[in-house]
Write a protein that holds these residues in place. Structure first.
Motif, PDB file in Angstrom:
ATOM      1  N   ALA A 174       0.818  -1.220   0.000  1.00  0.00           N
ATOM      2  CA  ALA A 174       0.000   0.000   0.000  1.00  0.00           C
ATOM      3  C   ALA A 174       0.846   1.262   0.000  1.00  0.00           C
ATOM      4  O   ALA A 174       0.447   2.287  -0.557  1.00  0.00           O
ATOM      5  CB  ALA A 174      -0.935  -0.011   1.209  1.00  0.00           C
ATOM      6  N   PHE A 175       2.018   1.197   0.639  1.00  0.00           N
ATOM      7  CA  PHE A 175       2.839   2.391   0.791  1.00  0.00           C
ATOM      8  C   PHE A 175       4.272   2.121   0.335  1.00  0.00           C
ATOM      9  O   PHE A 175       4.744   0.983   0.376  1.00  0.00           O
ATOM     10  CB  PHE A 175       2.845   2.850   2.256  1.00  0.00           C
ATOM     11  CG  PHE A 175       1.485   3.156   2.799  1.00  0.00           C
ATOM     12  CD1 PHE A 175       0.854   4.346   2.500  1.00  0.00           C
ATOM     13  CD2 PHE A 175       0.827   2.236   3.612  1.00  0.00           C
ATOM     14  CE1 PHE A 175      -0.403   4.630   2.993  1.00  0.00           C
ATOM     15  CE2 PHE A 175      -0.440   2.507   4.114  1.00  0.00           C
ATOM     16  CZ  PHE A 175      -1.053   3.712   3.806  1.00  0.00           C
ATOM     17  N   PRO A 176       4.989   3.166  -0.072  1.00  0.00           N
ATOM     18  CA  PRO A 176       6.397   2.976  -0.462  1.00  0.00           C
ATOM     19  C   PRO A 176       7.242   2.520   0.722  1.00  0.00           C
ATOM     20  O   PRO A 176       6.914   2.782   1.878  1.00  0.00           O
ATOM     21  CB  PRO A 176       6.826   4.383  -0.923  1.00  0.00           C
ATOM     22  CG  PRO A 176       5.557   5.114  -1.219  1.00  0.00           C
ATOM     23  CD  PRO A 176       4.546   4.554  -0.260  1.00  0.00           C
ATOM     24  N   GLN A 177       8.335   1.851   0.404  1.00  0.00           N
ATOM     25  CA  GLN A 177       9.332   1.487   1.408  1.00  0.00           C
ATOM     26  C   GLN A 177      10.486   2.466   1.287  1.00  0.00           C
ATOM     27  O   GLN A 177      11.053   2.651   0.212  1.00  0.00           O
ATOM     28  CB  GLN A 177       9.829   0.062   1.175  1.00  0.00           C
ATOM     29  CG  GLN A 177      10.926  -0.366   2.162  1.00  0.00           C
ATOM     30  CD  GLN A 177      11.362  -1.798   1.928  1.00  0.00           C
ATOM     31  OE1 GLN A 177      10.552  -2.720   1.883  1.00  0.00           O
ATOM     32  NE2 GLN A 177      12.662  -1.994   1.742  1.00  0.00           N
ATOM     33  N   TYR A 178      10.830   3.124   2.412  1.00  0.00           N
ATOM     34  CA  TYR A 178      11.864   4.156   2.402  1.00  0.00           C
ATOM     35  C   TYR A 178      13.129   3.674   3.099  1.00  0.00           C
ATOM     36  O   TYR A 178      13.079   2.857   4.020  1.00  0.00           O
ATOM     37  CB  TYR A 178      11.366   5.424   3.104  1.00  0.00           C
ATOM     38  CG  TYR A 178      10.254   6.139   2.367  1.00  0.00           C
ATOM     39  CD1 TYR A 178      10.530   6.967   1.280  1.00  0.00           C
ATOM     40  CD2 TYR A 178       8.929   6.005   2.780  1.00  0.00           C
ATOM     41  CE1 TYR A 178       9.516   7.637   0.616  1.00  0.00           C
ATOM     42  CE2 TYR A 178       7.910   6.668   2.111  1.00  0.00           C
ATOM     43  CZ  TYR A 178       8.204   7.487   1.031  1.00  0.00           C
ATOM     44  OH  TYR A 178       7.194   8.142   0.371  1.00  0.00           O
ATOM     45  N   GLN A 179      14.234   4.233   2.667  1.00  0.00           N
ATOM     46  CA  GLN A 179      15.521   3.945   3.314  1.00  0.00           C
ATOM     47  C   GLN A 179      16.415   5.179   3.181  1.00  0.00           C
ATOM     48  O   GLN A 179      16.464   5.814   2.124  1.00  0.00           O
ATOM     49  CB  GLN A 179      16.194   2.747   2.662  1.00  0.00           C
ATOM     50  CG  GLN A 179      17.514   2.352   3.324  1.00  0.00           C
ATOM     51  CD  GLN A 179      18.142   1.138   2.671  1.00  0.00           C
ATOM     52  OE1 GLN A 179      17.549   0.502   1.805  1.00  0.00           O
ATOM     53  NE2 GLN A 179      19.360   0.821   3.074  1.00  0.00           N
ATOM     54  N   VAL A 180      17.114   5.527   4.263  1.00  0.00           N
ATOM     55  CA  VAL A 180      18.041   6.647   4.262  1.00  0.00           C
ATOM     56  C   VAL A 180      19.461   6.104   4.294  1.00  0.00           C
ATOM     57  O   VAL A 180      19.766   5.181   5.043  1.00  0.00           O
ATOM     58  CB  VAL A 180      17.797   7.574   5.477  1.00  0.00           C
ATOM     59  CG1 VAL A 180      18.844   8.664   5.537  1.00  0.00           C
ATOM     60  CG2 VAL A 180      16.405   8.184   5.405  1.00  0.00           C
ATOM     61  N   GLU A 181      20.324   6.669   3.445  1.00  0.00           N
ATOM     62  CA  GLU A 181      21.720   6.216   3.375  1.00  0.00           C
ATOM     63  C   GLU A 181      22.654   7.423   3.283  1.00  0.00           C
ATOM     64  O   GLU A 181      22.257   8.509   2.856  1.00  0.00           O
ATOM     65  CB  GLU A 181      21.939   5.335   2.138  1.00  0.00           C
ATOM     66  CG  GLU A 181      21.394   3.927   2.261  1.00  0.00           C
ATOM     67  CD  GLU A 181      22.196   3.045   3.187  1.00  0.00           C
ATOM     68  OE1 GLU A 181      23.293   3.463   3.622  1.00  0.00           O
ATOM     69  OE2 GLU A 181      21.728   1.940   3.491  1.00  0.00           O
ATOM     70  N   ASP A 182      23.925   7.204   3.677  1.00  0.00           N
ATOM     71  CA  ASP A 182      24.976   8.187   3.414  1.00  0.00           C
ATOM     72  C   ASP A 182      26.131   7.463   2.723  1.00  0.00           C
ATOM     73  O   ASP A 182      26.085   6.255   2.526  1.00  0.00           O
ATOM     74  CB  ASP A 182      25.439   8.876   4.706  1.00  0.00           C
ATOM     75  CG  ASP A 182      25.955   7.884   5.734  1.00  0.00           C
ATOM     76  OD1 ASP A 182      26.820   7.046   5.375  1.00  0.00           O
ATOM     77  OD2 ASP A 182      25.515   7.930   6.897  1.00  0.00           O
ATOM     78  N   ASP A 183      27.158   8.221   2.341  1.00  0.00           N
ATOM     79  CA  ASP A 183      28.276   7.608   1.615  1.00  0.00           C
ATOM     80  C   ASP A 183      29.523   7.454   2.480  1.00  0.00           C
ATOM     81  O   ASP A 183      30.647   7.406   1.954  1.00  0.00           O
ATOM     82  CB  ASP A 183      28.595   8.416   0.354  1.00  0.00           C
ATOM     83  CG  ASP A 183      29.051   9.839   0.678  1.00  0.00           C
ATOM     84  OD1 ASP A 183      29.032  10.219   1.870  1.00  0.00           O
ATOM     85  OD2 ASP A 183      29.423  10.578  -0.251  1.00  0.00           O
ATOM     86  N   ASP A 184      29.327   7.372   3.799  1.00  0.00           N
ATOM     87  CA  ASP A 184      30.470   7.243   4.705  1.00  0.00           C
ATOM     88  C   ASP A 184      31.370   6.066   4.334  1.00  0.00           C
ATOM     89  O   ASP A 184      32.603   6.161   4.410  1.00  0.00           O
ATOM     90  CB  ASP A 184      29.992   7.086   6.149  1.00  0.00           C
ATOM     91  CG  ASP A 184      29.539   8.411   6.754  1.00  0.00           C
ATOM     92  OD1 ASP A 184      29.767   9.455   6.096  1.00  0.00           O
ATOM     93  OD2 ASP A 184      28.958   8.405   7.856  1.00  0.00           O
ATOM     94  N   ASN A 185      30.754   4.950   3.961  1.00  0.00           N
ATOM     95  CA  ASN A 185      31.527   3.751   3.632  1.00  0.00           C
ATOM     96  C   ASN A 185      31.661   3.517   2.136  1.00  0.00           C
ATOM     97  O   ASN A 185      32.281   2.534   1.714  1.00  0.00           O
ATOM     98  CB  ASN A 185      30.889   2.522   4.291  1.00  0.00           C
ATOM     99  CG  ASN A 185      30.855   2.613   5.801  1.00  0.00           C
ATOM    100  OD1 ASN A 185      31.831   3.037   6.422  1.00  0.00           O
ATOM    101  ND2 ASN A 185      29.740   2.218   6.403  1.00  0.00           N
ATOM    102  N   ASP A 186      31.059   4.399   1.332  1.00  0.00           N
ATOM    103  CA  ASP A 186      31.065   4.199  -0.119  1.00  0.00           C
ATOM    104  C   ASP A 186      31.419   5.470  -0.877  1.00  0.00           C
ATOM    105  O   ASP A 186      31.005   5.646  -2.015  1.00  0.00           O
ATOM    106  CB  ASP A 186      29.688   3.710  -0.584  1.00  0.00           C
ATOM    107  CG  ASP A 186      29.333   2.352  -0.021  1.00  0.00           C
ATOM    108  OD1 ASP A 186      29.969   1.368  -0.417  1.00  0.00           O
ATOM    109  OD2 ASP A 186      28.416   2.281   0.820  1.00  0.00           O
ATOM    110  N   ASN A 187      32.178   6.341  -0.240  1.00  0.00           N
ATOM    111  CA  ASN A 187      32.478   7.622  -0.871  1.00  0.00           C
ATOM    112  C   ASN A 187      33.205   7.425  -2.202  1.00  0.00           C
ATOM    113  O   ASN A 187      34.259   6.801  -2.274  1.00  0.00           O
ATOM    114  CB  ASN A 187      33.340   8.475   0.065  1.00  0.00           C
ATOM    115  CG  ASN A 187      33.484   9.903  -0.429  1.00  0.00           C
ATOM    116  OD1 ASN A 187      32.552  10.469  -0.988  1.00  0.00           O
ATOM    117  ND2 ASN A 187      34.657  10.485  -0.233  1.00  0.00           N
ATOM    118  N   GLY A 188      32.605   7.955  -3.282  1.00  0.00           N
ATOM    119  CA  GLY A 188      33.192   7.839  -4.607  1.00  0.00           C
ATOM    120  C   GLY A 188      32.976   6.510  -5.288  1.00  0.00           C
ATOM    121  O   GLY A 188      33.479   6.279  -6.391  1.00  0.00           O
TER     122      GLY A 188
END
Length: 273
Positions: A174-188
């Protein structure tokens, strides 16, 4: 003996059936509080000139709808003092702007005046990467190997620290699934977004959205996910009041719910094979 067992079985069955009655708990309802949905989304390859802000209020736990709020004056100002007015579609609580000018890295200030009270917030429009064309599908995902998994990749900009919001929506939920991420471990690096659902079938459409967001909004949204129990954690937290960046200029303690966010968005639709 068999007769006694039959009697016990019927008695227990009737008892369990009577326990299926739905009980509505009489809950205390707090005074309504203003809710401001001020998400400015600039979808890639569009002008982004039409934007919408929605005003409503909190309501009782069992209420199926949220009361709309009319009669507000709403405008957004950029750093060069250009004003973008949001005009209400009468009686709907939806305020529309048709001449907004989205600029990556530009700072905008939201102002809302309602019943003599002024609310303000300031935020910067954040860019979003482009998702790669190739989408990977895995039909043996999950702990039981019975989930369909969809993987989408994008390239992170290594010259800056970035924060992202992912949204996945299919016709199976019924609703979207959300996720928040940063690039601390994947920068570049090349970053992968994951979405899985055991009910996905060939022909189903998965709508994928990738937002660029600020660090402050990332922290805010993480708190929302924790408070709602939708952070995929097995240890649910106690629901709490999560404050956004919109400030009541007349009374700081009489806060509102919501956040003023400006994001570039990349959108992709994938058909399950």
């Amino acid at each position: 003996m068999r007769t006694i067992i039959k009697i016990l079985t019927v008695t227990i069955g009737l008892f369990l059936t009577s326990c299926e009655e739905v009980i509505t708990v009489d809950l205390d309802t707090a005074p309504p509080r203003l809710v401001i949905d001020a998400s400015i989304d600039w979808v890639k390859n569009t002008t982004g000139d039409e934007q919408k802000i929605i005003l409503s209020t909190t309501t009782g736990y069992y209420s199926p709808t949220f009361p709309t709020v009319s009669g507000a004056t709403i405008f957004v100002t950029n750093s060069t003092n250009i004003v973008f007015d949001f005009i209400e579609n009468t009686g709907t609580g939806e305020y529309i702007c048709t001449d907004f000018q989205p600029v990556i890295g530009e700072t905008y200030t939201l102002t809302i005046v309602l019943n003599g009270v002024t609310y303000t917030a300031t935020e910067t429009l954040v860019s979003a990467p482009v998702m790669e064309e190739n989408v990977i599908q895995n039909n043996d995902a999950g702990f039981g190997g019975d989930e369909v998994e969809v993987l989408t990749k994008f390239q992170d900009n290594g010259a800056e620290q970035n924060y992202y919001l992912y949204s996945h929506k299919s016709n199976r939920v019924a609703f979207p699934q959300y996720q928040v991420e940063d690039d601390d471990n994947d920068n570049g690096n090349l970053i992968t977004m994951y979405y899985s659902n055991k009910d996905l079938k060939p022909g189903d459409i998965v709508n994928i959205k990738l937002y660029g967001i600020s660090r402050r909004y990332s922290e805010y949204f993480n708190k929302l996910l924790l408070a709602s129990g939708n952070d995929d954690s097995p240890f649910a937290t106690t629901p709490t009041k999560v404050r956004g960046n919109i400030v009541n200029q007349n009374d700081f303690n009489n806060f509102v719910y919501g956040y003023f966010r400006l994001s570039e968005v990349d959108i992709k639709s994938y058909t399950v094979q």
